[in-house]
Design an enzyme around this catalytic site. Structure first.
Site, PDB file in Angstrom:
ATOM      1  NE  ARG A1414      -3.740  16.003  -2.848  1.00 41.49           N
ATOM      2  CZ  ARG A1414      -2.513  15.505  -2.814  1.00 41.49           C
ATOM      3  NH1 ARG A1414      -2.234  14.392  -3.448  1.00 41.49           N
ATOM      4  NH2 ARG A1414      -1.573  16.130  -2.125  1.00 41.49           N
ATOM      5  CG  HIS A1459       1.646  19.396  -4.201  1.00 41.06           C
ATOM      6  ND1 HIS A1459       0.673  18.428  -4.311  1.00 41.06           N
ATOM      7  CD2 HIS A1459       2.734  18.878  -4.807  1.00 41.06           C
ATOM      8  CE1 HIS A1459       1.145  17.382  -4.965  1.00 41.06           C
ATOM      9  NE2 HIS A1459       2.404  17.637  -5.284  1.00 41.06           N
ATOM     10  CD  GLU A1504       4.353  12.498  -2.799  1.00 41.25           C
ATOM     11  OE1 GLU A1504       5.439  12.904  -3.264  1.00 41.25           O
ATOM     12  OE2 GLU A1504       3.605  11.737  -3.436  1.00 41.25           O
ATOM     13  CG  ASN A1642       0.331  11.094  -2.357  1.00 37.85           C
ATOM     14  OD1 ASN A1642      -0.881  11.049  -2.129  1.00 37.85           O
ATOM     15  ND2 ASN A1642       0.986  12.225  -2.550  1.00 37.85           N
ATOM     16  CE1 TYR A1644       2.135   8.589  -8.752  1.00 36.36           C
ATOM     17  CE2 TYR A1644       2.910   9.033  -6.525  1.00 36.36           C
ATOM     18  CZ  TYR A1644       2.218   9.436  -7.663  1.00 36.36           C
ATOM     19  OH  TYR A1644       1.605  10.655  -7.712  1.00 36.36           O
ATOM     20  CD  GLU A1709       0.313  12.937  -5.555  1.00 38.49           C
ATOM     21  OE1 GLU A1709       1.293  12.314  -6.046  1.00 38.49           O
ATOM     22  OE2 GLU A1709       0.396  14.091  -5.103  1.00 38.49           O
TER      23      GLU A1709
END
Length: 1893
Positions: A1414, A1459, A1504, A1642, A1644, A1709
């Site tokens: 990606r 992005h 995002e 995404n 985290y 991500e």
């Protein structure tokens, strides 16, 4: 005597007695009779006495012979006082007190004695108002001062003659007959007499009054003379004929004189019957109002009214049913004394004690997890409840299972009755709508109950019908029978393996009556003609069908019982002499109880009485149908009859019932021709329905047994009994409830013991205050108070809870026989008798060598496991901190009493005089300990409570009794007492002798210990002599901070410590020699120690300093006791040298003789340590003056700055220090058994019950102890949490709290409320540690074969070449070149130079074995100004080269259009704020689709957008740095995405066949306190404002409703004309919705959410109203916001599935950062990927998430936006110090590659998997390590072996040695071979030469 008369008297006693006692406990309430003037005195047999006509007004005749019998008769009817008016003229005919008429004096004395003999108190009236003629003729009237003096002389004469025979006096009873000066003089005379009385009788418990009619009240009350009356005597009249109402006069009088008690001395009732008087409820309200002060009332007229009713023996009872008449007549003949007598017996063994709740009253969570709306939800939301209250949150029990079961354990009940919410199980009411989460809630509740030894008793339906069923008619619709049957079937099948007692319905009469009859309850139907009867009909059939379901399908396998809980009052006839009233009372019961009970328990049909009555009414009222009773078919009757395994009865009160023609009006009382009343004197409650009539319960139980249980012989369960109090006043001290409970429970006992009834259970309603129907929270039934104004909904036991637990403990009211308790003997472990003295530094420095080099990751890594079986869990307290009673029952003062009583010693001048009042509240402490289920309780003995002056000769038995009771109470609940003999509170008398500085204290202390061993040692097996002797010596005698406040830091601490050590040793030997053999206990000393960490572990001197600090603190006491009987050499050396340098001739440290050393060493059976925090030590050269223990150390100590602070500044929470301390103790003291005897944390006074910090503290500290136990082999045997409850915290007073329970020190009752930490600690104890949760266990398995494995980068972060080949500027170019925007002034000018290193990047991708890559396209590299006016082919060519290289490597591209690097030219015209950008983005996308689309099959429009909008245009912390425009930017981002999607869908999909969607990011949010609805709501808001902001419009259409509602509401409240959140048009909604081919995600990390109110702040944060924090156990990363929380990954993937229709998900991500020094062995990243990817596998395999791919962020370290290059996420390290920027693999790259190769996690149990075999790396990149399987986190892979780091290090050294030897050997061999070769060569040459020759 007629029954109404008796009832009247008793009820008045109850009402007025309570009132008076409420104000004055010294005087009994007055129920007055007399005087008898010219009336017949009647005997009990109603015969006239001879010479019965008499006149005692002046005692001119002897007392009649029947007087005593008459007085006895009055006393039996409840009269307490008798009026005795004296005759001034007869007593003193001349007016002179010196010339009395003795016969009259004797007559009055005889009368007074006779009254006292029968138990009546005289109320002596000195005079009315009329002046005796002999005095009037001489002095005149009351205007004369002389008359006043004569009256005073007369009064003194009366007091002298009769003062010992009477306590109550009225000086002048008819002041209303006087006016003006006469009245004033009479009042003055009264005042003089009043004062004279108290001069004559200063210690006499008497009371003096003055009286008159109500007209004189204001005159009396307006003068100072009010103070000269103990009460006022008032005459009032109740005239029925004129309509004057007594209630009005009562209120008038009661309101005039403030708090002065009022005696209604004369009550004249004119023209009234008893029934009329009893029916006037205004009287009761006037008298029972909480602020009134009624002292008593005249009963004379009331008695005459009652006597006018015909006697009971004339009754004709043939008109009532046999059962009712028999039951009623059996009890009607009882006297009041017999009826109300307390039966002091016990219930049968095995009797079940229960308490209850109902779902809609306590659960809350009205819309949680799919619950359906109920009729009570609707009813509340339509504002039909008091104060518009609702049950939306109620007690929040839906989130508080643990909290509720805690209360039940404290109560010690054997069963808990609760109801299931039908709508929580089946939201629509039908099986097809089943909610699994609702069922899981009840699973948890049931399981938690059973784990606590409490039997669940489940009610299927308690009034809260699903609203959807009501919409179809509810209980009036016959289809509901089948719906209920299905619901019951589900409940039986789901819960029946654990639930053995079922109630189908609870109080169904209330549903029929109030829900469908009067409409007072939901559904609010007012139809008592048809609906009410039809509802009952359908409920009876529903009950029967449910019973048959259980009987046919489940009874055989489950073995439970099914019954029904009916409700009923008891009914008494209003007039027992009227047969029609008796029959009416019978009908009352048939219409209430029989309506339901008769079909079930008798014959399957309604009672004949009910059917007949209704039929007669129907015949009587042909024009207006009053009632329509449905008819059961023969089959239905057969099916209903006998469908109960027990008879459940809810009972609260009784009624007086009279016959009354109801005409043709619908409703039970009209149709039934009866009317209910209450007796005004029955004690009332907060409910106008419930009056306390305990005797009714026994009668009702007998009636039930006779009427219903002759055919169906089943036991009776009392399924509900209780009373409400108002939500005001002293809600915790609910004495009225205690009296109610005591009486009702005792009546149940009588029914069992005296009447032989089979009653098996008593259920107290209710467990806690709740939502009480249409009364809301205004009425409180709970045994526990719930604060509904606090979001935590704290539950606090009321006094009634403690009372009920005592009843349960004693199983009733029988005399409690003293059980003999014996403590469990403790096994003594023999330890080495001699340990060598510690070296300097000690060998224990290996602890620093072992742990101080740990990485933060290893240090914080959570350890799952459990302690060994038998581990001791407990809580602690100490005497002075909790007991109070500082001078109670003979206790002597302690040094802490003396200290705290000196002003200014403690903040707010706090002291321990009361503290927690544990001396008086022992049962309340035992309640907490029972609820916690601790195995041990550590407490200390107050020396001065046992020996008030410190010496045995002052022994205080009451103090001994207190501790005996405590110890026995602990053992009764299997709690081991751990007793500290001395916890700092030295008797002041001993301190006066010098305290611990006096060597005599050794023997004095030993004598105290000897006594305690002898007295308590048969039950106490765990003793500690001293608590923290270091604190005593240093803080008490060195610093002087604590008592005895001696400030002598140079010598006193050493001398005191010397004496303490010897005192301990002597006490130990006393136990060892005298008691150990017979008692089998253990003795030790509780030492304290912080862990000391060197400032720099690599500097030897700092390690020595840390070791020295430990020796001075812990070793000072531990070394003599546990090693060699002497102080550590480090201490002796330091103090000795310092002393010499100070010019002293000898050391300040005392020395032990050899005999003392031998005596001291080994005097501990275990090592007890108190630990709270860690300090960092640094070597210094300290001052020589002044002399001080502190300076002797040569060490400075500082806080460990990286750890959380606490409420005490010097006690940071440094959990890892505990493990190191335990290891140090193990190494230093010969591996002893260790008990952690104190460990806890202080929170500030503002923290009450939601003590999350304490939860984190316990979670981390206990885990460190577990690591020491499991990983290090330390013999940790017990853990004691500090403390049981908040208490007096020494120098901090009450400003901080250590407790697991909050104590309200402002409340005199010191209520104790469990904190969240109490529930957490209970769970830890129950689990015996931290067993590995299922969610943390590795799942072995594989992803689908088509799974996409990828890694990622972004253009600005990696490409560099920011001005190369025509690239335009981006917003990040400008942002990074703006000062102070990016960390270290970093920028992306070069980044990773991927623009020039395509081949290198693809090479590392090959190494990773990814299937996809990606990357993003730089918009300004392709379109320099952001528009399609100029296309930069050079930029496009870079991406084409990259695609070529990827294709050659067989790696599929995943291309992100945007992005974050917006062309700067577009930002100059507004960027994402300008709606034109939507078209610009579409144009840009069109170019990429057309140029690259043939080779790209996976497109991401935006990465995002949340970050773009919120950080870029909201907070301004990312480019372009705009503030406050996030909603506008987000709006355009969403529309731009939709346009790009439609463009691809419409123009390119058919030919290119790719996928296109958006990547949305989000954390997972957990509630900070999962037990708290507002935290749960905060977590929901966090997610909706994060992921929902963008996902909801795209996947569901439009913004989330929650978000729209909140922003609009707050915007309008701020005065804005419309919402700050832009709105989509209907066309836009339609165009946006569905613009996705997958869900790009995404993720985290996770956060803990809680509500935050930012007031009027008009921005995103204010709208979201959510704060976040993190769990302290979560491992940190290089980014402040990112913690390792794998569990959240699975949860949010499941959330996406559930919220957005299970779309295909590609994780685009996921990764973790580090910062600081580079370490290619990035174990934390390996750990992260292993665990996160495994959670993704669980989501796929276990949760059914349609997961299609996973992308690791990032391929290599790169420019991390505002963090620059300080945070590194890469699998490959980019060496920025090397101009070539090489990509160097980290260890995590190898692990990720192996996971990809295996496509998941192969099961090691199946043997080695081929995917783990190493493959040659065909790449120019540095060779990667061989892929390895998941390893335990505390091991390393060493040559294929799993070894600990230490073992691997040793192995490495060994191999190195072998390698060295091998190399040397090879060299030697080669050397020899070469020599041989040379020799052979020479030989060969010689041979050739020879041949040639």
């Amino acid at each position: 005597m007629p029954l109404p008369g008796k009832l009247l008297c008793v009820c008045l006693i109850a009402v007025y007695g309570c009132m008076c006692q409420k104000h004055d406990v010294h005087h009994q309430a007055m129920l007055l009779a007399g005087p008898m003037i010219n009336e017949h005195v009647k005997a009990l047999d109603d015969k006239l006495l001879e010479e019965a006509v008499w006149d005692i007004s002046d005692c001119s005749h002897p007392l009649p012979p029947g007087s005593k019998q008459y007085f006895e008769y009055l006393q039996s009817r409840g009269v307490t006082h008798f009026k005795v008016p004296l005759s001034w003229a007869q007593l003193l005919p001349t007016g002179l007190s010196s010339q009395p008429q003795q016969a009259v004096v004797t007559c009055y004395q005889t009368l007074l004695k006779q009254l006292l003999d029968v138990g009546l108190q005289p109320l002596v009236v000195l005079h009315g108002s009329t002046v005796p003629e002999v005095l009037r003729s001489k002095y005149g009237g009351w205007e004369s001062q002389e008359l006043m003096e004569m009256f005073q002389q007369y009064a003194e004469f009366v007091f002298v003659e009769f003062g010992e025979l009477a306590d109550s006096w009225v000086t002048l009873s008819s002041l209303d007959e006087l006016r003006d000066a006469e009245l004033q003089n009479a009042l003055d005379a009264h005042a003089s007499v009043y004062r004279r009385y108290y001069q004559l009788f200063p210690r006499h418990d008497g009371q003096v009054s003055v009286g008159g009619k109500t007209s004189t009240v204001s005159t009396i009350c307006d003068t100072q003379l009010l103070k000269c009356s103990d009460f006022l005597s008032i005459k009032i009249q109740y005239d029925c004929t004129t309509g004057q109402k007594l209630a009005e006069e009562l209120q008038t009088v009661l309101g005039k004189c403030g708090d002065k008690p009022i005696l209604f001395y004369e009550l004249d009732i004119v023209g009234c019957s008893l029934s009329q008087l009893l029916s006037d409820t205004k009287i009761l309200k006037a008298l029972s109002s909480g602020d009134r002060n009624v002292h008593g009332i005249d009963m004379e007229h009331l008695l005459h009214l009652a006597d006018s009713i015909p006697k009971r023996n004339t009754l004709q009872t043939s008109s009532c049913s046999m059962t009712y008449c028999k039951t009623w007549s059996n009890f009607a003949i009882m006297t009041l004394t017999e009826r109300d007598a307390l039966l002091n017996e016990s219930f049968p063994a095995g009797f079940q004690w229960a308490t209850s709740s109902e779902s809609f009253k306590v659960e809350g969570g009205w819309l949680e997890d799919g619950k359906g709306e109920t009729i009570w939800d609707r009813f509340g939301h339509e504002n039909n409840v008091f104060d518009n209250q609702t049950a939306d949150l109620a007690c929040d029990s839906y989130h508080k299972v643990d909290y509720d079961v805690y209360l039940l354990r404290g109560l010690n009940v054997s069963a808990y009755q609760f109801s299931i919410s039908w709508a929580r199980i089946f939201p629509s009411g039908h099986r097809g709508s089943q909610s699994e989460k609702g069922a899981l809630y009840y699973d948890k509740l049931i399981n938690t109950l059973i784990e606590s030894g409490i039997q669940p008793v489940v009610t299927l339906h308690h009034w809260d019908l699903p609203q959807q069923l009501q919409d179809d008619g509810g209980w009036t619709n016959t289809s509901i029978v089948e719906a209920f049957m299905d619901y019951a079937d589900f409940c039986f099948s789901r819960f029946g393996d654990r639930v053995k007692t079922w109630n189908t319905f609870s109080s169904p009469w209330v549903v029929s009556h109030a829900g469908y009859g009067t409409g007072e309850h939901p559904p609010g139907v007012k139809d008592y003609v048809i609906a009410s009867y039809q509802v009952t009909h359908n409920m009876l059939k529903s009950h029967a069908e449910a019973w048959h379901v259980y009987n046919n399908k489940y009874r055989k396998t489950q073995g439970g019982k099914v019954g029904i809980a009916l409700n009923s009052d008891w009914a008494e006839p209003m007039d027992p002499s009227r047969p029609e009233d008796i029959a009416a009372a019978d009908r009352y019961l048939q219409f209430m109880l029989g309506w339901f009970a008769h079909p079930i328990f008798v014959d399957g049909d309604y009672p004949a009485t009910l059917k007949t009555q209704i039929e007669q009414k129907r015949n009587k009222c042909p024009l207006s149908e009053p009632a329509r009773l449905p008819v059961f078919t023969a089959e239905e009757s057969q099916r209903i009859r006998g469908t109960a395994d027990f008879f459940g009865i809810n009972h609260y009160t009784s009624r007086l019932v009279n016959n009354s023609d109801g005409g043709c009006t619908p409703g039970p009382q009209w149709v039934g021709d009866f009317w209910p009343h209450v007796d005004l004197s029955w004690p009332s409650t907060a409910s106008d329905w419930i009056y306390s009539t305990p005797w009714g319960l026994r009668r009702l139980l007998n009636y039930i047994s006779t009427e219903y249980l002759k055919v169906t012989k089943v036991p009776i369960h009392i399924t509900g009994n209780g009373m409400p109090t108002e939500y005001s006043g002293d809600t915790l001290n609910d004495v009225s409830r205690i009296e109610y409970m005591k009486s009702y429970i005792n009546e149940a006992l009588k029914a069992i013991i005296l009447d032989g009834l089979d009653v098996q259970r008593f259920t107290m309603q209710s467990l806690m205050d709740g939502f009480e129907g249409n009364q809301g929270y205004n009425q409180r039934f709970g045994l526990h108070h719930v604060n509904f104004e606090d979001a935590d909904r704290p539950r606090t036991p009321k006094q009634s809870a403690y009372f009920y637990s005592q009843v349960i403990k004693q199983n009733g009211f029988g005399s409690h026989k003293g059980d003999v308790y014996k403590g469990v003997e403790m096994q003594r472990t023999r330890r080495p008798t001699v340990l060598l003295p510690s070296e300097v530094p000690s060998k224990s420095k290996v602890v620093w060598e072992k742990f101080s080099h740990q990485s933060k990751f290893h240090r914080k890594l959570y350890h799952y496991g459990t302690f060994t079986e038998g581990f001791i869990w407990g809580v602690s307290s100490s005497a002075y901190q909790i007991e109070g009673g500082w001078n109670t029952d003979g206790k002597g003062p302690s040094i802490w009493d003396t200290f705290t009583h000196k002003p200014g010693s403690i903040p707010d001048n706090a002291n321990g005089d009361v503290a927690c009042d544990s001396y008086h509240r022992l049962e309340e402490d035992l309640y907490m300990l029972r609820a916690l289920r601790v195995k041990s309780y550590r407490f200390s003995l107050s020396w001065s409570r046992i020996f008030p002056d410190g010496w045995r000769s002052s022994l205080n038995q009451k103090g001994v009794h207190y501790y005996n009771t405590l110890i026995d109470g602990l053992l009764a609940h299997n709690i081991t007492p751990m007793v500290t003999l001395y916890h700092w509170d030295l008797p002041q008398a001993l301190q006066n002798l010098g305290g611990w500085d006096n060597i005599d204290m050794i023997d004095i202390f030993n004598d105290f210990c000897d006594f305690c061993f002898a007295t308590f040692g048969d039950r106490v097996k765990f003793w500690m002599t001293f608590n923290q002797p270091h604190t005593i010596a240093w803080s008490g005698y060195g610093l002087g901070e604590i008592p005895p406040n001696v400030k002598n830091p140079g010598t006193a601490p050493y001398a005191v410590a010397h004496n303490l050590i010897k005192a301990h040793a002597k006490a130990y030997h006393t136990y060892d020699d005298k008691y150990r053999k017979s008692q089998g206990g253990l003795v030790s000393i509780a030492l304290s120690a912080d862990w000391i960490e060197p400032k720099d572990v690599n500097v030897p001197r700092e390690v020595v300093a840390a070791d020295r600090a430990l020796q001075f603190h812990l070793g000072w006491f531990a070394h003599p006791i546990f090693k060699n009987g002497d102080y550590p050499d480090a201490v002796k050396w330091q103090v000795g040298n310092k002393s010499e340098l100070q010019g002293l001739s000898e050391t300040r440290l005392p020395s032990f003789t050899d005999e003392e050393k031998s005596f001291i060493k080994g005097t501990a059976d275990m090592f007890c340590v108190n630990h709270y925090t860690t300090k960092v030590a640094h070597h210094i050269t300290a001052r020589l003056t002044p002399q001080s223990y502190k300076y002797d150390l040569d060490v400075s100590e500082a806080e460990e700055g990286d750890s959380p602070t606490t409420a005490i500044s010097s006690q940071r929470a440094v959990a890892w220090g505990l493990r190191r301390l335990l290891n140090w103790i193990k190494e230093e003291y010969g591996d002893p058994e260790i008990y952690i005897t104190e460990n806890g944390v202080a929170t500030d006074i503002k923290t009450t019950v939601d003590d999350t910090d304490r939860v984190f503290y316990l979670k981390t500290y206990i885990d460190e102890a577990l690591k020491a136990h499991n990983l290090d082999g330390v013999k940790v045997k017990g853990y004691i949490a500090t403390s049981l409850m908040d208490s007096f915290e020494w120098l901090n007073g009450y400003e901080v709290g250590f407790g697991l329970h909050h104590v309200d020190f402002t409340n005199p009752h010191r209520p104790r409320t469990p904190k969240r930490s109490a529930h957490y600690y209970y769970q830890v104890m129950k689990d015996n540690g931290f067993p590995l949760p299922d969610g943390e266990k590795v799942l072995y398995g594989h992803f689908p074969k088509t799974f996409n494995w990828s890694t990622a980068s972004a253009s600005y972060q990696v490409e560099g070449s920011w001005r190369a080949h025509g690239k335009g500027l981006s917003i990040w170019d400008k942002f990074a070149h703006t000062p102070l925007r990016v960390d270290s002034s970093d920028n992306g000018d070069i980044a990773c130079d991927s623009y020039s290193k395509t081949d290198e990047d693809v090479d590392v991708l090959r190494v990773l074995k990814v299937t996809h890559y990606r990357f993003s396209v730089s918009w300004p590299r392709v379109l320099p100004d952001g528009t399609n006016n100029h296309i930069n082919d050079a930029g496009l060519n870079y991406y084409l080269r990259l695609l070529d290289a990827l294709e050659a490597a067989n790696i599929q591209p995943q291309v992100t259009l945007y992005h974050w690097d917006l062309p700067l030219a577009l930002q100059k015209v507004g960027g994402w704020e300008n709606e034109t950008i939507v078209q610009r983005f579409r144009d840009y996308a069109d170019i990429l689709f057309s140029r690259l689309g043939s080779r790209v099959k996976f497109w991401i429009t935006l990465n995002e957008p949340y970050i773009v909008a919120n950080l870029g245009y909201g907070y301004g912390t990312f480019a372009p740095g705009v503030v406050g425009k996030q909603y506008t930017a987000a709006h355009n981002l969403i529309k731009a995405h939709a346009e790009a999607w439609h463009l691809y869908n419409d123009k390119y999909r058919a030919t290119q066949g790719g996928l296109i969607s958006i990547t949305i990011n989000s954390d997972w949010a957990e509630p900070k306190n999962p037990y708290k609805q507002e935290d749960v709501d905060a977590a929901k808001r966090y997610l909706q404002f994060f992921i929902g902001w963008f996902a909801h419009p795209i996947f569901n259409g439009d913004y989330p409703d929650l978000m729209k509602t909140i922003i609009r509401k707050r915007s309008l409240a701020a005065g804005l004309p419309e919402s700050r959140l832009p709105a989509f048009t209907p066309e836009e909604i339609k165009r946006i919705k569905g613009t996705h081919d997958y869900f790009g995600f995404n993720h985290y990390t996770s956060v803990l959410s809680f509500p935050v109110d930012l007031g009027k702040q008009q921005d995103y944060e204010g709208d979201r109203g959510t704060g976040t924090t993190h769990d302290r156990t979560w491992i940190e990363s290089g980014s402040f916001w990112l913690k390792i929380t794998p569990f959240g990954f699975r949860k949010i993937l499941k959330f996406i599935k559930d919220e957005y229709g299970n779309p295909p998900i590609y994780v685009t991500e996921n990764g973790i950062s580090e910062r600081g020094a580079v370490n290619l062995n990035d174990i934390h990243r390996t750990h992260y990927y292993e665990n996160y990817i495994n959670q993704a596998l669980k989501a796929y395999v276990l949760d059914g998430v349609d997961l299609r791919g996973y992308t690791a962020w990032s391929l290599m370290d790169n420019f991390e936006w505002a963090a620059g290059y300080s945070e590194r996420f890469g699998l490959f390290y980019v060496n920025r110090s090397d101009p070539t920027l090489p990509r160097i693999p980290k260890k995590s790259a190898s692990r990720y590659a192996s996971i990809i190769t295996c496509n998941g996690f192969p099961d090691p149990a199946l043997g080695p998997h081929e995917c783990l075999n190493p493959e040659p790396a065909g790449t120019t990149v540095s060779t990667l390590h061989t892929p390895v399987p998941i390893l335990p986190l505390n091991t390393v892979d060493f040559l294929g072996l799993e070894l600990s780091p230490n073992d691997a290090e040793v192995a490495l050294y060994v191999i190195f040695v072998f390698l060295l030897v091998s190399v040397l050997g090879i060299i030697f061999v080669v050397y020899r071979l070469m020599n041989t070769r040379r020799k052979l060569k020479r030989t060969a040459v010689a041979s050739v030469k020879m041949e040639r020759m």
